[in-house]
Design an enzyme around this catalytic site. Sequence first.
Site, short mmCIF file in Angstrom:
data_model
loop_
_atom_site.label_atom_id
_atom_site.label_comp_id
_atom_site.label_asym_id
_atom_site.label_seq_id
_atom_site.Cartn_x
_atom_site.Cartn_y
_atom_site.Cartn_z
CD GLU A 206 27.63 60.05 13.92
OE1 GLU A 206 28.98 59.59 14.02
OE2 GLU A 206 27.24 59.50 12.56
CD GLU A 327 25.63 62.77 9.68
OE1 GLU A 327 26.73 61.81 9.51
OE2 GLU A 327 25.90 63.54 10.57
O1 AHR Z 1 29.39 62.51 7.20
C1 AHR Z 1 30.60 62.41 7.88
C2 AHR Z 1 30.55 61.83 9.30
O2 AHR Z 1 29.83 60.77 9.38
C3 AHR Z 1 29.91 62.84 10.33
O3 AHR Z 1 30.72 63.73 10.59
C4 AHR Z 1 29.35 62.13 11.36
O4 AHR Z 1 28.07 62.43 11.99
C5 AHR Z 1 29.29 60.58 10.67
O5 AHR Z 1 29.93 59.62 11.35
#
Ligand code: AHR
Length: 521
Positions: A206, A327
């Site tokens: 990110e 994610e």
């Molecule tokens: O999964 C939780 C958080 O969500 C992670 O650390 C980040 O990459 C995302 O914003």
Amino acid sequence: MSFSMSRRQFAATSAALSLASLVPSGLFGDVSNSRRVVIRANSEIGLVRPEFHGQFAEHLGSCVYGGIWVGKDSPIPNINGYRREVVDYLRELGVPVLRWPGGCFADDYHWRDGVGPAAQRPKRVNIHWGGYVEDNSFGTHEFIAFCRLIGAEPYLAGNVGSGSPAEMRQWVEYCNYPSGSSLAEERAANGSPEPFHVRYWGVGNESWGCGGAMDPEGYADLFRRFGVYLRASHFGGTRPFLVASGPNRNDARWSRGVMDGMRPRMQPDGFSMHYYENGASAPTEFTPETMNAQLARFADMEQAIVQQRALLNGYDHGDSIGLIVDEWGVWDRMIPEEERNYGRLWQQSTMRSAVGAGLGLNIFNRQADKLFMCNIAQIVNVLQSLLLTDGPEGRHCIRTTTYYAFMLFKPHRAKTAVRVETEDSSPLDLSASASKDDREMVVSLVNPRYDLDMNVECRIEDARLTQATAQILHDADYNACNTFDHPDRITLKDHPVHVTTTGLQLDLPRLSVVTVRAALG
Ligand code: AHR
């Protein structure tokens, strides 16, 4: 997007064999609940890579400490410090790939802090997830050993935000250089003479947000710079597969900015998209409205996959970049008391969550030709987890509804996804996917409706089924879940399915995920 057609098209293209002619009338109740699906066995999409069922573990809440890792001296049953039930359940499921140590944590993590004698490792503050003191007792060796224990391929997320190319390149050497260099000797002295052969390396996480708040052009510069040193770190036959920080959801501006800044032979191997399906309610307090709003976001994720794939393909050699949903999963409103008791972002997984998992996994099958890897967030205790413990000290460990949804999709792994057509492509109607190999066809169906039981007729084109079995995950209550008191409220059950002359018929109750395994004749 699902390949769908109108009822009229369906009727025109399907052999005119109606549901009514196949089964005694009344067997399936109200015909308005009937859904028809066409599965085209010869229309292949692509390989269902086992990596579509990947996982993510971050130093966050009780995911690592207290979830995966309880320490060797813990009264909680463990295998060399790893919580025994976590190991057993994950082994049973099979975890193809595991990403670590973050998340946001990755860009504030310095790998040297986590190697060497545990008692001498420095104590740092986890600035992203609550400011607790991180004692680094779980580091690279502990992570790799956990991967070996559960059979997962390791995926390390490197630090770009607050790290340097030198630091990350040395981590690659520490992990992968066979022997003779000081870093390889240090690894051996720390207990691992054999290199770790880590293939997957995230170059930041990110980077548009917690990983450095960069603009895409600045990130592209950094990616190229890191890439020069990481690509040359091709040690012991393990070529690093470099994953660039991709967009938040379908952010085309970020993706274009990054890709415009690449040069020939400097492109990433993978491009990491993050796509959370946020929910406006606490996990067990959803209403029909908040649930539908959240479940509808899965269709947006499918659209994002299609559009981001097309965007990458628009660049020279862009089609060789693997799109990774790094994610994903439902992110509900947290309950402060649960976070206090069990850890940050601790989230129950309900029947609604399992439906969400089923929608997501169906999408990955349907878009198999566009994807390389998908990692749900996260493996234990955080967000849409597979397993929950009652806090870091707690002795209970339960399998969530999401665990069982993943179990239902396991038979798709390494099969070839084939095209499936449904009558209605609206985000909250029947979701379907199918895959096959020489012997078997696997069909997964999800009914996301809380108010409608469906009767499904699947017509299989270009293949003949001889017999079939099915399993179902179902609860009519979308807020129902497995708890420490009732850990087996929602588990897999056998489900009736009929092989017909044209395919399959089965009931799909409201809020259910079903997988049919059918032998090919
Ligand atoms: O999964 C939780 C958080 O969500 C992670 O650390 C980040 O990459 C995302 O914003």
